[in-house]
Structure formats: C-alpha cells, structure tokens
Scaffold this active site. Structure first.
Site, PDB file in Angstrom:
ATOM      1  N   THR A   1       1.745   6.871  -8.357  1.00 22.55           N
ATOM      2  CA  THR A   1       1.202   6.247  -9.560  1.00 22.55           C
ATOM      3  C   THR A   1       2.121   5.167 -10.121  1.00 22.55           C
ATOM      4  O   THR A   1       1.658   4.272 -10.807  1.00 22.55           O
ATOM      5  CB  THR A   1       0.930   7.297 -10.654  1.00 22.55           C
ATOM      6  OG1 THR A   1       2.137   7.989 -10.950  1.00 22.55           O
ATOM      7  CG2 THR A   1      -0.148   8.278 -10.206  1.00 22.55           C
TER       8      THR A   1
ATOM      9  N   GLY B   1      -0.985   9.704  -3.788  1.00 18.65           N
ATOM     10  CA  GLY B   1      -0.737  10.138  -5.164  1.00 18.65           C
ATOM     11  C   GLY B   1       0.329   9.342  -5.890  1.00 18.65           C
ATOM     12  O   GLY B   1       0.716   9.696  -7.005  1.00 18.65           O
TER      13      GLY B   1
ATOM     14  N   HIS C   1      14.249  -3.071  -6.969  1.00 10.46           N
ATOM     15  CA  HIS C   1      12.849  -2.743  -6.745  1.00 10.46           C
ATOM     16  C   HIS C   1      12.510  -2.611  -5.264  1.00 10.46           C
ATOM     17  O   HIS C   1      12.812  -3.486  -4.450  1.00 10.46           O
ATOM     18  CB  HIS C   1      11.930  -3.790  -7.369  1.00 10.46           C
ATOM     19  CG  HIS C   1      10.481  -3.412  -7.266  1.00 10.46           C
ATOM     20  ND1 HIS C   1       9.886  -2.550  -8.146  1.00 10.46           N
ATOM     21  CD2 HIS C   1       9.540  -3.739  -6.350  1.00 10.46           C
ATOM     22  CE1 HIS C   1       8.624  -2.378  -7.798  1.00 10.46           C
ATOM     23  NE2 HIS C   1       8.385  -3.086  -6.704  1.00 10.46           N
TER      24      HIS C   1
ATOM     25  N   ASP D   1      12.151  13.138 -16.441  1.00 11.98           N
ATOM     26  CA  ASP D   1      10.736  12.786 -16.405  1.00 11.98           C
ATOM     27  C   ASP D   1      10.129  13.115 -17.764  1.00 11.98           C
ATOM     28  O   ASP D   1      10.316  14.226 -18.271  1.00 11.98           O
ATOM     29  CB  ASP D   1      10.028  13.575 -15.299  1.00 11.98           C
ATOM     30  CG  ASP D   1       8.610  13.100 -15.041  1.00 11.98           C
ATOM     31  OD1 ASP D   1       7.881  12.816 -16.012  1.00 11.98           O
ATOM     32  OD2 ASP D   1       8.222  13.034 -13.868  1.00 11.98           O
TER      33      ASP D   1
ATOM     34  N   HIS E   1       7.247   1.987  -7.620  1.00 14.55           N
ATOM     35  CA  HIS E   1       8.690   1.734  -7.510  1.00 14.55           C
ATOM     36  C   HIS E   1       9.241   3.027  -6.925  1.00 14.55           C
ATOM     37  O   HIS E   1       9.012   4.106  -7.491  1.00 14.55           O
ATOM     38  CB  HIS E   1       9.278   1.443  -8.898  1.00 14.55           C
ATOM     39  CG  HIS E   1      10.737   1.107  -8.900  1.00 14.55           C
ATOM     40  ND1 HIS E   1      11.202  -0.093  -9.372  1.00 14.55           N
ATOM     41  CD2 HIS E   1      11.825   1.808  -8.529  1.00 14.55           C
ATOM     42  CE1 HIS E   1      12.524  -0.114  -9.290  1.00 14.55           C
ATOM     43  NE2 HIS E   1      12.920   1.040  -8.770  1.00 14.55           N
TER      44      HIS E   1
ATOM     45  N   HIS F   1      10.842  12.935  -7.218  1.00 12.01           N
ATOM     46  CA  HIS F   1      10.819  13.969  -8.256  1.00 12.01           C
ATOM     47  C   HIS F   1      11.661  15.143  -7.796  1.00 12.01           C
ATOM     48  O   HIS F   1      11.467  15.648  -6.687  1.00 12.01           O
ATOM     49  CB  HIS F   1       9.388  14.485  -8.480  1.00 12.01           C
ATOM     50  CG  HIS F   1       8.481  13.513  -9.132  1.00 12.01           C
ATOM     51  ND1 HIS F   1       8.151  13.597 -10.460  1.00 12.01           N
ATOM     52  CD2 HIS F   1       7.822  12.447  -8.632  1.00 12.01           C
ATOM     53  CE1 HIS F   1       7.318  12.608 -10.757  1.00 12.01           C
ATOM     54  NE2 HIS F   1       7.109  11.900  -9.665  1.00 12.01           N
TER      55      HIS F   1
ATOM     56  N   CYS G   1      11.574  -0.754 -13.175  1.00 12.56           N
ATOM     57  CA  CYS G   1      12.500  -1.885 -13.248  1.00 12.56           C
ATOM     58  C   CYS G   1      12.938  -2.104 -14.696  1.00 12.56           C
ATOM     59  O   CYS G   1      14.103  -2.396 -14.968  1.00 12.56           O
ATOM     60  CB  CYS G   1      11.864  -3.153 -12.684  1.00 12.56           C
ATOM     61  SG  CYS G   1      11.768  -3.207 -10.883  1.00 12.56           S
TER      62      CYS G   1
ATOM     63  N   HIS H   1      10.670   6.350  -6.006  1.00 17.27           N
ATOM     64  CA  HIS H   1      11.342   7.400  -6.770  1.00 17.27           C
ATOM     65  C   HIS H   1      11.037   8.759  -6.167  1.00 17.27           C
ATOM     66  O   HIS H   1      10.068   8.932  -5.448  1.00 17.27           O
ATOM     67  CB  HIS H   1      10.937   7.366  -8.250  1.00 17.27           C
ATOM     68  CG  HIS H   1       9.494   7.627  -8.498  1.00 17.27           C
ATOM     69  ND1 HIS H   1       8.496   6.705  -8.205  1.00 17.27           N
ATOM     70  CD2 HIS H   1       8.850   8.701  -9.008  1.00 17.27           C
ATOM     71  CE1 HIS H   1       7.321   7.204  -8.543  1.00 17.27           C
ATOM     72  NE2 HIS H   1       7.504   8.434  -9.016  1.00 17.27           N
TER      73      HIS H   1
ATOM     74  N   CYS I   1       6.999  -3.908 -13.781  1.00 16.83           N
ATOM     75  CA  CYS I   1       7.311  -2.596 -13.214  1.00 16.83           C
ATOM     76  C   CYS I   1       8.045  -1.744 -14.251  1.00 16.83           C
ATOM     77  O   CYS I   1       9.128  -2.111 -14.705  1.00 16.83           O
ATOM     78  CB  CYS I   1       8.159  -2.747 -11.956  1.00 16.83           C
ATOM     79  SG  CYS I   1       8.758  -1.178 -11.304  1.00 16.83           S
TER      80      CYS I   1
END
Length: 139
Positions: free
Chosen positions: A94, A92, A46, A30, A97, A101, A7, A99, A4
C-alpha cells in the site's frame, strides 16, 4: 520523491517515532500498531519495492531489521515475530517505498496469513526452479 510518504518521513517533513537510524535505513513505529512493538524498517533512498533495491540497501535493511527484531524481543517478549514485506498492489503493498514490517506476535492476536497450498509434483518444482535459475545470471 515529494509525493512519497516514507520519503517525507525520512526527510523529517512528517513526524515519526524513530526506533533506529543509520546511513541507509530508518526504523519507526507503525501508526497502525497491530501489537505493541510493531515497527517498520525502511530504506532511506527511495526504492519502490524489493526489485528496486541495490545490494547495499538490501544488506542494510536486513542488518537493521535483525537488530531491531532482537530489541523488540527483549522489550516485549512476544511469543513470535512475523516479518512482512509486500511488492506490488496484488501482493498487498500500500506504500510504494520498500519497507519491512516487524510484527510481534501472540497466540490469539487476530493476525492470520493463509494461502491455498497447491502441492505440485517434484517435476513441476524442478521446472519452476530451472526457470528461476535461468534468470539469475551473474548478478
């Protein structure tokens, strides 16, 4: 999880540009900056997606995200801020894990999010809500 990427970022095995870190979360820039100040906020332990978060992780990522969002506003003065989070490939996602945005927005920045509005009748909305309420249980 050795395969990952997030991770590995949390563990310091892959470099990142950290913005904020606490016991439960890590916020970092990002690499694919859509607009200056585009930050990812992730849980350290995780969890593949929203469904896998425990209550402590959920609260921590919301708290960290809010704190970082305010700092983005102060640092970059965007016209708006989009908060994106996807669960599953069809949505969507990708990186599998959890997260979020935090994406500073400006008029004409090229980002668009559209969906086909269906406008079902109120009775259908009540049916949908009843199905969801029926599965809420006593969590």
């Amino acid at each position: 999880m050795s395969d990952c990427v997030f991770c590995r970022i949390v563990a310091g095995q892959i470099p990142s540009t950290k913005v904020f870190e606490d016991e439960q979360t890590l916020a970092f820039m990002d690499l694919g900056q859509v607009n200056p100040g585009h930050v990812l906020v992730t849980v350290k332990k995780h969890a593949e997606n929203l469904y896998a978060l425990d209550d402590v992780q959920a609260a921590a990522v919301a708290r960290a995200g809010t704190r970082v969002a305010r700092a983005i506003r102060e640092a970059f003065n965007p016209e708006g801020l989009s908060v994106y989070q996807a669960n599953g490939k069809a949505a969507g996602q990708t990186v599998f894990h959890y997260h979020v945005h935090l994406l500073p927005r400006h008029a004409g920045d090229g980002m668009e999010l559209t969906w086909p509005v269906k406008n079902p009748p109120r009775e259908k909305l009540e049916e949908y809500a009843g199905k969801i309420r029926g599965k809420m249980g006593s969590e």
